[in-house]
Design a protein around this motif. Sequence first.
Motif, PDB file in Angstrom:
ATOM      1  N   TYR A  76       0.904  -1.190  -0.015  1.00  0.00           N
ATOM      2  CA  TYR A  76       0.115  -0.063   0.100  1.00  0.00           C
ATOM      3  C   TYR A  76       0.961   1.170   0.030  1.00  0.00           C
ATOM      4  N   THR A  77       0.376   2.537  -0.640  1.00  0.00           N
ATOM      5  CA  THR A  77       1.071   3.717  -0.658  1.00  0.00           C
ATOM      6  C   THR A  77       0.654   4.357   0.607  1.00  0.00           C
ATOM      7  N   ILE A  78       1.192   5.329   0.874  1.00  0.00           N
ATOM      8  CA  ILE A  78       0.650   6.306   2.065  1.00  0.00           C
ATOM      9  C   ILE A  78      -0.067   7.688   1.585  1.00  0.00           C
ATOM     10  N   ASN A  79       0.314   8.044   0.294  1.00  0.00           N
ATOM     11  CA  ASN A  79      -0.291   9.016  -0.166  1.00  0.00           C
ATOM     12  C   ASN A  79      -0.231   8.962  -1.672  1.00  0.00           C
ATOM     13  N   GLN A  80      -0.709  10.068  -2.163  1.00  0.00           N
ATOM     14  CA  GLN A  80      -1.140   9.824  -3.750  1.00  0.00           C
ATOM     15  C   GLN A  80       0.020  10.628  -4.467  1.00  0.00           C
ATOM     16  N   ASN A  81       0.902  10.899  -3.639  1.00  0.00           N
ATOM     17  CA  ASN A  81       1.870  12.053  -4.429  1.00  0.00           C
ATOM     18  C   ASN A  81       3.485  11.167  -4.166  1.00  0.00           C
ATOM     19  N   GLN A  82       3.484  10.232  -4.126  1.00  0.00           N
ATOM     20  CA  GLN A  82       4.593   9.025  -3.881  1.00  0.00           C
ATOM     21  C   GLN A  82       5.359   8.867  -5.469  1.00  0.00           C
ATOM     22  N   ILE A  83       5.444  10.133  -6.285  1.00  0.00           N
ATOM     23  CA  ILE A  83       5.745   9.944  -7.672  1.00  0.00           C
ATOM     24  C   ILE A  83       6.909  10.905  -7.982  1.00  0.00           C
ATOM     25  N   CYS A  84       8.054  10.337  -8.354  1.00  0.00           N
ATOM     26  CA  CYS A  84       9.393  11.276  -8.704  1.00  0.00           C
ATOM     27  C   CYS A  84       8.984  11.630 -10.411  1.00  0.00           C
ATOM     28  N   PRO A  85       8.656  12.849 -10.614  1.00  0.00           N
ATOM     29  CA  PRO A  85       8.279  13.274 -11.845  1.00  0.00           C
ATOM     30  C   PRO A  85       9.438  13.172 -12.853  1.00  0.00           C
TER      31      PRO A  85
END
Length: 302
Positions: free
Chosen positions: A250-259
Amino acid sequence: MKERLLKIEKLKKEKDAVILAHYYVNDEIQEIADYIGDSYYLSKIAVELPQKVIVFCGVTFMGESAKILSPEKTVIMPEALADCPMAHMASLEKIAEVRQNYEDLAVVCYINSTAEIKKAVDVCVTSSNALKIVRALPQQNIYFVPDQNLGQYIASQVPEKHFIFNDGYCHVHDEIMIDEVEAAKAAHPNAKVLVHPECTMTVIGAADYVGSTAGIIDYATASDADEFIIGTEIGIFHQLRKNNPNKKFYTINQNQICPNMKKITLAKVAYALENGINQMEVDEETRNRAVLALEKMLELAK
Ligand code: 13P
Ligand code: SF4
């Protein structure tokens, strides 16, 4: 898609090229990579590989470190603009100032930094070897650049040394909030929490395991638990799920993304390899000085 994959395979043979990828790149890039790993593994393997051309599917500091360590190789970056913002968050002036204030000082530099900064430091580290290296250094005072979170985590594990911190951070990890971790734990009470040391100390305090991307994958794979809350970039889920098809992540939030990592596409890999574009260049003077801190890392991490 299939045609593009065949084209990349053909180009690799023609050009004597090998593809390296970090765990944060898109799944389809991870699938075509010959070697995939955390920053430490990638920096080591790049030196050992026999191929003349390295296609580095990662951000600038990764390709730059490979070029510094292996100047005879051609290092191609599929996307020239894939850069890590934290790599620019240390300053030469501040390093010079701290050096003046402490006699017995080591400037320890996270590999997520520019070659200009690496020139001015004593040793590089990655998240998987920082503890070992800092402990092995004879100096009592440690100026840790650029990441304040990793620096604070290492300081908490090495209380016998005195640390000076810089104010850099990774936006992906720094924005993981403790209340989000608590909410994820409430939603998945049996899950273990595994986080990267670029997270804040508050988040680290709530974790069952803290480690590099490779460390997180190894921990989840070896663990008897079935569920995991993951505090790092979402690209890691590809290998986590591949290695552990019956476990849940599971992720913790929706922004665990390195653009920046996500800018690398199959089309860019094929195009860069075919046309030999975006070759990493490091001038000799920079290389000769920056290589010392990287080689010292490889030596002390053994
Ligand atoms: P790792 O060395 O753990 O792979 O981390 C690299 C990175 O950029 C983390 O944000
Ligand atoms: Fe840099 Fe953060 Fe992206 Fe890692 S996840 S490359 S530290 S911006």
